[in-house]
Scaffold this active site. Structure first.
Site, PDB file in Angstrom:
ATOM      1  N   SER A  64       0.613  -0.999   0.341  1.00 55.82           N
ATOM      2  CA  SER A  64       0.390  -0.068   0.189  1.00 55.82           C
ATOM      3  C   SER A  64       1.056   0.895   0.185  1.00 55.82           C
ATOM      4  O   SER A  64       1.668   1.808  -1.001  1.00 55.82           O
ATOM      5  CB  SER A  64      -1.062   0.087   1.389  1.00 55.82           C
ATOM      6  OG  SER A  64      -1.881   0.847   1.191  1.00 55.82           O
ATOM      7  N   HIS A  65       0.936   1.994   1.010  1.00 50.24           N
ATOM      8  CA  HIS A  65       1.434   3.274   1.224  1.00 50.24           C
ATOM      9  C   HIS A  65       2.496   3.241   1.953  1.00 50.24           C
ATOM     10  O   HIS A  65       3.107   4.220   2.052  1.00 50.24           O
ATOM     11  CB  HIS A  65       0.733   4.616   1.679  1.00 50.24           C
ATOM     12  CG  HIS A  65       0.081   3.794   3.168  1.00 50.24           C
ATOM     13  ND1 HIS A  65      -0.509   2.591   3.263  1.00 50.24           N
ATOM     14  CD2 HIS A  65       0.539   3.814   4.383  1.00 50.24           C
ATOM     15  CE1 HIS A  65      -0.908   2.268   4.821  1.00 50.24           C
ATOM     16  NE2 HIS A  65       0.111   3.215   4.945  1.00 50.24           N
ATOM     17  N   ASP A 108      -2.466   6.596  -3.539  1.00 50.95           N
ATOM     18  CA  ASP A 108      -1.895   6.165  -2.388  1.00 50.95           C
ATOM     19  C   ASP A 108      -0.824   4.923  -3.279  1.00 50.95           C
ATOM     20  O   ASP A 108      -0.801   5.176  -4.669  1.00 50.95           O
ATOM     21  CB  ASP A 108      -2.064   5.301  -0.758  1.00 50.95           C
ATOM     22  CG  ASP A 108      -2.987   4.047  -1.298  1.00 50.95           C
ATOM     23  OD1 ASP A 108      -3.298   3.542  -2.262  1.00 50.95           O
ATOM     24  OD2 ASP A 108      -2.800   3.127  -0.659  1.00 50.95           O
ATOM     25  N   ASP A 142      -0.958   2.336  -3.880  1.00 52.16           N
ATOM     26  CA  ASP A 142      -1.863   0.793  -4.628  1.00 52.16           C
ATOM     27  C   ASP A 142      -2.920   1.664  -5.421  1.00 52.16           C
ATOM     28  O   ASP A 142      -3.531   0.748  -5.839  1.00 52.16           O
ATOM     29  CB  ASP A 142      -1.450  -0.671  -3.774  1.00 52.16           C
ATOM     30  CG  ASP A 142      -2.774  -0.021  -2.920  1.00 52.16           C
ATOM     31  OD1 ASP A 142      -2.580   0.989  -1.988  1.00 52.16           O
ATOM     32  OD2 ASP A 142      -3.080  -0.993  -2.058  1.00 52.16           O
ATOM     33  N   ASP A 201      -5.930   2.536  -3.273  1.00 47.79           N
ATOM     34  CA  ASP A 201      -6.933   2.608  -3.001  1.00 47.79           C
ATOM     35  C   ASP A 201      -7.128   3.340  -2.700  1.00 47.79           C
ATOM     36  O   ASP A 201      -8.280   3.650  -1.998  1.00 47.79           O
ATOM     37  CB  ASP A 201      -7.094   1.016  -2.233  1.00 47.79           C
ATOM     38  CG  ASP A 201      -5.920   0.825  -1.454  1.00 47.79           C
ATOM     39  OD1 ASP A 201      -5.431   1.369  -1.608  1.00 47.79           O
ATOM     40  OD2 ASP A 201      -6.212   0.064  -0.667  1.00 47.79           O
ATOM     41  N   ARG A 202      -6.263   4.764  -1.844  1.00 49.69           N
ATOM     42  CA  ARG A 202      -6.917   5.133  -1.210  1.00 49.69           C
ATOM     43  C   ARG A 202      -6.794   6.722  -1.673  1.00 49.69           C
ATOM     44  O   ARG A 202      -6.331   7.246  -2.529  1.00 49.69           O
ATOM     45  CB  ARG A 202      -5.252   5.747  -0.138  1.00 49.69           C
ATOM     46  CG  ARG A 202      -5.375   4.966   0.981  1.00 49.69           C
ATOM     47  CD  ARG A 202      -4.666   5.416   1.859  1.00 49.69           C
ATOM     48  NE  ARG A 202      -4.242   4.132   2.873  1.00 49.69           N
ATOM     49  CZ  ARG A 202      -3.896   3.886   4.338  1.00 49.69           C
ATOM     50  NH1 ARG A 202      -3.320   5.400   4.150  1.00 49.69           N
ATOM     51  NH2 ARG A 202      -3.340   2.696   4.964  1.00 49.69           N
ATOM     52  N   LYS A 213     -11.051  -0.343  -1.081  1.00 48.89           N
ATOM     53  CA  LYS A 213     -11.412   0.960  -1.713  1.00 48.89           C
ATOM     54  C   LYS A 213     -10.716   1.806  -2.661  1.00 48.89           C
ATOM     55  O   LYS A 213      -9.981   0.713  -3.350  1.00 48.89           O
ATOM     56  CB  LYS A 213     -11.378   1.918  -0.514  1.00 48.89           C
ATOM     57  CG  LYS A 213      -9.308   1.426  -0.218  1.00 48.89           C
ATOM     58  CD  LYS A 213      -9.423   2.209   1.397  1.00 48.89           C
ATOM     59  CE  LYS A 213      -7.425   1.461   1.935  1.00 48.89           C
ATOM     60  NZ  LYS A 213      -7.656   1.079   2.487  1.00 48.89           N
TER      61      LYS A 213
HETATM   62  C1  G1P Z   1      -4.776   1.588   8.175  1.00 49.83           C
HETATM   63  C2  G1P Z   1      -5.502   2.114   8.370  1.00 49.83           C
HETATM   64  C3  G1P Z   1      -6.984   1.028   7.608  1.00 49.83           C
HETATM   65  C4  G1P Z   1      -6.632   0.903   6.549  1.00 49.83           C
HETATM   66  C5  G1P Z   1      -5.478  -0.215   6.409  1.00 49.83           C
HETATM   67  C6  G1P Z   1      -5.629  -0.808   5.312  1.00 49.83           C
HETATM   68  O1  G1P Z   1      -4.770   0.019   9.233  1.00 49.83           O
HETATM   69  O2  G1P Z   1      -5.943   2.335   9.606  1.00 49.83           O
HETATM   70  O3  G1P Z   1      -8.101   2.364   8.046  1.00 49.83           O
HETATM   71  O4  G1P Z   1      -7.926  -0.338   6.410  1.00 49.83           O
HETATM   72  O5  G1P Z   1      -4.790   0.908   6.861  1.00 49.83           O
HETATM   73  O6  G1P Z   1      -5.524   0.254   4.260  1.00 49.83           O
HETATM   74  P1  G1P Z   1      -3.628   0.573  10.574  1.00 49.83           P
HETATM   75  O7  G1P Z   1      -2.605   0.762  10.832  1.00 49.83           O
HETATM   76  O8  G1P Z   1      -4.724   1.265  11.338  1.00 49.83           O
HETATM   77  O9  G1P Z   1      -3.977  -1.285  11.190  1.00 49.83           O
HETATM   78 ZN    ZN Z   2      -3.528   1.201  -0.076  1.00 47.82          ZN
END
Ligand code: G1P
Ligand code: ZN
Length: 543
Positions: A113-114, A277, A279, A281-282, A376
């Site tokens: 992800s990010h 982000d 990948d 999705d954000r 998302k």
């Molecule tokens: C974080 C975000 C959560 C999201 C997840 C994946 O998870 O808070 O809302 O679904 O990334 O993108 P966390 O690190 O808080 O477990």
């Molecule tokens: Zn992501």
């Protein structure tokens, strides 16, 4: 096809977190680490012989090599067809879209992800089921169990696939199709949104700056926003995916998307700013010098949904994760639709969507989505906003202020303490848990505690129970503080503190969120001993 059975021994740390298995690249480079987890995924699934697997990733360092391995293992385990994004690329929402469109058995997405990429960054892998959504907890638990017992994996002796060229290759029993990563997704977006209206908006001189953050959404945004919707070339910045994301941290928030933030708060700012982000999705959405919190964004999309062709008949219901502000609850109440509160993480929304209970959903962590896919979707949220602006012919700020006028405002902020010592962070949570009985009725400054609990969720569809999903402290005036530990970090622990206060009187709306929440910030520290347990004077990231 020659299939090799390779003897292996398990690793003890392959428990998938909030969104898949996420570790340092260095860990994934240990011999058999990736293979063990992929085999554990396959060993926990049934009935995929001859079926289709979708594979792609966010383009980070290690992506292509992992894909070659996965294709050979999919072949050895009996999949009949693999659909893979060109150059190994697929954004998370596009992977979800492709799984659904081609009725694949499931998909493997390579992404952290990010989290930063590159040889010193992070890597990740997650499995999505046939509905296009993240594997439910039951499935990830099964993968984890297999990973602890694994003693062999299967891999076919096949040549590497040319991932750069769109083509179909048949290798004995398996067909590998390299597909354009954008086409199917762009088509779905054009079915949901009024592309003509958005095109007219750009034609009228409306300006956008979309920051791809050197990650996956660049190609998607260029094709859709510049080529198909006619925004001028250059509207998309940092639009070429790089293996190390340009050494950046591709997380669209006010801290990490600073290049975009400087542009929209600077001279000659565009009308609209957005970022996605690693990948895809954000999303973060900004007006001219104006930030929309993700919680408000979800509420505003919900309130305006019937302006959008894909949602013109109204919404079945909405859902938000527990720490997300209750702004959307107010809209749902007015619309007379259900609003579900789920634990953090996208996988909880899938069941509600599959059952037709919710259409839109979102999280405070810059995630918004709908039942068009089961993830998302960053670019989708941007297009939703553009469609609203094209119809209402008002600015982002005007739309938001009118929303607060009508519904009141949920001042909201999240304070993250990243990479703290796990022992201290766990202790903070344990101490709060031990005080649930004594806290109600206690006065902290102006604030009196009304309740304290640990969020537990019973899935309304399958009855499964998820306990210990975050400490909630509710106050007599309806304000709230939530404490939880991240399930996605890769170093130490990350403490997240979520602060929320409702204000009905619109004349007070000039305040900045941090100022409006100042009392609550003090109370949070007094209550939990944040400084004492983390050794930190202030949060690493404030959103
Ligand atoms: C974080 C975000 C959560 C999201 C997840 C994946 O998870 O808070 O809302 O679904 O990334 O993108 P966390 O690190 O808080 O477990
Ligand atoms: Zn992501």
């Amino acid at each position: 096809m020659k299939i090799n059975t390779v003897t292996t021994t398990p690793f003890s740390d392959q428990k998938p977190g909030t969104s898949g298995l996420r570790k340092r690249v260095k860990i994934f480079q240990v011999a058999n680490y990736l293979e063990n987890f992929v085999q554990s995924i396959f060993d926990s699934l049934e009935g995929f012989q001859g079926k289709t697997l979708v594979v792609g990733g966010d383009g980070r360092y290690g992506n292509k090599a992992a894909i070659q391995t996965i294709i050979k293992m999919a072949a050895a385990n009996g999949f009949g067809r693999v659909l893979v994004g060109q150059n190994g690329l697929l954004s998370t929402p596009a992977a979800s879209c492709i799984i659904r469109k081609y009725e694949a058995f499931g998909g493997i997405i390579l992404s952290a992800s990010h989290n930063p990429g590159g040889p010193d960054g992070d890597f990740g892998i997650k499995y999505n089921a046939g509905n296009g959504g993240p594997a439910p907890e039951k499935m990830t638990e099964a993968m984890y169990s297999h990973s602890k017992e694994i003693n062999r994996y299967l891999i076919a002796e096949l040549p590497d696939i040319d991932l750069n060229t769109i083509a179909t290759t048949t290798l004995e029993q398996i067909k590998v199709e390299v597909v354009d990563p954008v086409t199917d997704y762009a088509e779905l977006m054009s079915e949901l949104f009024d592309f003509n209206a958005i095109r007219a908006l750009f034609k009228s001189g409306f300006r956008i700056c979309f920051d791809g953050m050197h990650a996956i959404t660049g190609p998607y945004a260029k094709t859709i926003i510049e080529d198909r919707l006619g925004a001028p070339k250059g509207s998309v910045i940092n639009g070429v995916p790089l293996e190390d994301f340009g050494q950046g941290h591709p997380d669209p928030n006010l801290t990490y998307a600073h290049e975009l933030v400087e542009i929209v708060y600077g001279d000659n700012a565009p009308d609209f700013g957005a970022a996605s982000d690693g990948d895809g999705d954000r999303n973060m959405v900004l007006g001219k010098g104006f930030f929309i919190t993700p919680s408000d964004s979800l509420a505003i999309l919900t309130a305006n949904a019937t302006l959008i062709p894909g949602y013109k008949d109204g919404l079945a219901g909405v859902a938000r994760s527990m720490p997300t502000s209750a702004a959307v609850d107010r809209v749902a109440a007015k619309l007379g639709i259900n609003c579900y509160e789920t634990p953090t993480g996208w996988k909880f929304f899938g069941n509600l969507m599959d059952a037709g209970k919710v259409t839109l959903c979102g999280e405070e962590s810059f995630g918004t989505g709908s039942d068009h896919v089961r993830e998302k979707d960053g670019l989708w949220a941007v297009l939703f906003w553009l469609n609203i602006l094209a119809v209402r012919k008002e600015s982002v700020e005007e739309v938001c202020r009118q929303h607060w006028q009508e519904y009141g405002r949920n001042f909201y902020s999240r304070h993250d303490y990243e990479g703290v010592e796990s022992a201290g962070a766990n202790e903070l949570i344990t101490q709060l848990r031990n005080r649930f009985d004594s806290l109600p009725g206690t006065q902290f400054g102006q604030q009196k505690i009304a309740f304290a609990d640990d969020f537990s969720y019973t899935d309304p569809i399958d009855g499964s129970i998820s306990k210990a999903q975050g400490i909630r402290i509710g106050f007599a005036d309806g304000s709230r503080i939530v404490f939880r530990l991240s399930g996605t970090g890769t170093e130490g622990a990350t403490l997240r503190v979520y602060l929320e206060r409702f204000e009905n009187d619109v004349s007070k709306h000039v305040q900045e969120a941090q100022a409006a929440l100042a009392d609550m910030i003090v109370v949070a520290d007094k209550l939990a001993g944040i400084k004492q347990h983390t050794g930190r004077e202030k949060p690493t990231v404030i959103t």
